[in-house]
Design an enzyme around this catalytic site. Structure first.
Site, PDB file in Angstrom:
ATOM      1  N   HIS A 136       0.812  -1.224   0.000  1.00 38.63           N
ATOM      2  CA  HIS A 136       0.000   0.000   0.000  1.00 38.63           C
ATOM      3  C   HIS A 136       0.844   1.271   0.000  1.00 38.63           C
ATOM      4  O   HIS A 136       0.338   2.356  -0.261  1.00 38.63           O
ATOM      5  CB  HIS A 136      -0.995  -0.004   1.171  1.00 38.63           C
ATOM      6  CG  HIS A 136      -0.402   0.232   2.526  1.00 38.63           C
ATOM      7  ND1 HIS A 136      -0.110  -0.786   3.395  1.00 38.63           N
ATOM      8  CD2 HIS A 136      -0.077   1.365   3.181  1.00 38.63           C
ATOM      9  CE1 HIS A 136       0.370  -0.285   4.524  1.00 38.63           C
ATOM     10  NE2 HIS A 136       0.407   1.021   4.414  1.00 38.63           N
ATOM     11  N   ASP A 166       0.539  -7.711   1.620  1.00 41.17           N
ATOM     12  CA  ASP A 166       0.854  -6.282   1.733  1.00 41.17           C
ATOM     13  C   ASP A 166       2.356  -6.037   1.738  1.00 41.17           C
ATOM     14  O   ASP A 166       2.874  -5.223   2.500  1.00 41.17           O
ATOM     15  CB  ASP A 166       0.215  -5.663   2.981  1.00 41.17           C
ATOM     16  CG  ASP A 166       0.212  -4.127   2.924  1.00 41.17           C
ATOM     17  OD1 ASP A 166       0.288  -3.583   1.802  1.00 41.17           O
ATOM     18  OD2 ASP A 166       0.134  -3.488   3.986  1.00 41.17           O
ATOM     19  N   SER A 238       4.589   2.651   7.795  1.00 48.17           N
ATOM     20  CA  SER A 238       4.378   1.530   6.887  1.00 48.17           C
ATOM     21  C   SER A 238       5.641   1.206   6.113  1.00 48.17           C
ATOM     22  O   SER A 238       6.262   2.082   5.507  1.00 48.17           O
ATOM     23  CB  SER A 238       3.280   1.860   5.874  1.00 48.17           C
ATOM     24  OG  SER A 238       2.014   1.677   6.419  1.00 48.17           O
TER      25      SER A 238
END
Length: 498
Positions: A136, A166, A238
């Site tokens: 993402h 992910d 992230s």
């Protein structure tokens, strides 16, 4: 306390810089060294009651964590909108009076999307420029810029990405980079100290400390075996590193769980045991070789509790393991003779107490691998060896198909073609060479409008639908379109050879 009662939302931790973006075994050359291959200085244990010194871990990890900027350029897009008067004034004479064609009140117009940017983190895993981050973080990027700890900037390209785990693998053209040491996350223990390293909320080179709160935590529909930590993880973390006290990578920070989008002590990282296999697959095949056991189920204690709530008393012979609620037809488990009601207790001799532990083991396997399952049936111990399958129900290597496999050349239709054929979009087949289009009989001049119920308006749309189809259970393109004469046409184009 039940986790579900605490966690309201799971937030991918990409930081928003301008406009919000939609977010949700290294084995060969130049691989980052493992902990076992490095003679690292021993990290002394702190005396009882004294804090652990984490400065060594921070010093080792910080140079390996990078800042990633994702830019999506402004684009002209065709969008549908509703005209409530469309059908009311629909013209039976084919639009002679300027109204629509009675198409349910749906009309199209072109809009210019704004330029968008978002940011996250990444971890250098090899000296020659391979970097791991979250899917993402890089999803939808037209440009990717990587800034190193020493503020040097590089343009990056995506080697491969996987939405399910992910994870994404990107690369910059650089040498002698400070690759992080990769540890085996299976050896991490609940309660041990860890650092989360990344770029949260636009604050570069940030380190936060905490402990491993839990392992094999199931979160949503993606990775079902995550490391939970109370080290502060916020938007922008992230793709950053979760490291142990020796500065070794044990996980890739992926999301936080919070009722307000900010850290409240529940962060989650993808373990390196899964990361290593995903990275290796992306480098070799362009996509993840996902092994399937072919069951649906839950933790035994969850199943027993659920039955008790219904007033049923259940005795499975154990309170630890995986209760099989359903066996998928033609799957690996079905072929091996496993049945609904069986309880899996071990895989390859390794005890599995909860579903997250099972998925962690399977996530490290590939289709065609064999595993030995120990299980209980009517409280009696049994054992069977099965061969794992892929999502298509066989053991073949699944590679991402490129549009080159179609053997054609394409271009978006012209305004003149739109007017002549009364259509809003499509790709014209300019040339058919030897390939899947020729095999299926798709002719030169045919205009492709939809494939597998997806609108095809650009080469990128075609590339995306081909990639998606090539890794699906049914690798076939169902093409709908129109001939230059205005006649509609339909074709089925298999992407794999028998």
């Amino acid at each position: 306390m039940d986790m579900k009662k605490i966690v309201n939302i799971a937030v991918p931790t990409s930081a928003i810089v301008a406009v919000v973006l939609s977010v949700a075994a290294l084995t060969n050359t130049n691989a980052a060294p493992s902990a076992e291959q490095n003679s690292l200085p021993a990290v002394a244990s702190a005396p009882a009651g004294q804090p652990v010194d984490l400065t060594y871990a921070a010093e080792k990890a910080l140079p390996s964590v990078v800042y990633i900027k994702n830019t999506q350029n402004s684009k002209l897009q065709t969008v549908e909108y509703s005209d409530p008067f469309e059908d009311f004034f629909s013209d039976p004479f084919g639009g002679f009076f300027g109204r629509g064609q009675g198409n349910g009140g749906r009309r199209q117009r072109q809009v210019q999307t704004p330029k968008r940017t978002a940011a996250g983190s990444g971890v250098i895993i090899s000296a020659d420029g391979y970097i791991v981050t979250n899917n993402h973080v890089v999803d939808g990027a037209d440009e990717l810029m990587v800034t190193l700890n020493d503020n040097k900037e590089y343009s990056a390209r995506i080697i491969g990405a996987d939405a399910t785990t992910d994870l994404a693998l990107i690369k910059i053209d650089a040498k002698n980079l400070p690759a992080i040491v990769i540890a085996n996350s299976d050896n991490a223990k609940v309660g041990e100290w860890v650092l989360a390293v990344g770029n949260p909320l636009g604050l570069n080179n940030t380190v936060t400390a905490g402990i491993v709160s839990a392992k094999a935590r199931t979160m949503g529909q993606g990775v079902s075996s995550m490391i939970q930590t109370d080290a502060a993880i916020n938007q922008g973390n992230s793709g950053g590193a979760l490291v142990n006290v020796r500065g070794e990578l044990i996980g890739i920070n992926a999301m936080l769980a919070s009722p307000n989008g900010s850290n409240i002590g529940y962060g989650f990282a993808i373990p390196t045991s899964i990361m290593n296999k995903v990275v290796d697959d992306l480098k070799q095949y362009g996509n993840v070789q996902r092994a399937m056991i072919g069951i649906q189920g839950s933790d035994v204690n969850d199943y027993v509790d659920m039955e008790k709530e219904k007033g049923n008393e259940v005795d499975l012979g154990t309170m630890e393991g995986i209760y099989i609620a359903n066996v998928v037809d033609d799957g690996a488990a079905a072929e091996a003779g496993l049945e609904k009601g069986d309880v899996i207790t071990h895989i390859d001799g390794q005890k599995v107490s909860k579903f997250g532990e099972l998925t962690n083991i399977i996530a490290q396997k590939r289709p065609g691998d064999k595993i030995t399952i120990s299980y209980l049936r009517d409280k009696k111990k049994k054992e069977v060896t099965l061969t794992l399958k892929n999502e298509q129900g066989n053991t073949k290597v699944v590679k991402n198909a490129d549009i080159d496999v179609l053997g054609g050349q394409f271009r978006a239709i012209t305004d003149q073609q739109k007017e002549q054929l009364n259509i809003g979009y499509g790709l014209e087949v300019l040339k058919v060479n030897g390939g899947k289009l020729k095999d299926a009989g798709v002719p030169k001049g045919f205009i492709i409008q939809r494939i597998n119920d997806e609108s095809i308006k650009s080469i990128d749309d075609l590339q995306n639908v081909v990639k998606d189809a090539s890794t699906s259970k049914e690798p076939v393109l169902y093409i709908q379109g129109i001939y230059p004469t205005g006649k509609k046409g339909y074709f089925a184009v298999p992407l794999q050879n028998d």
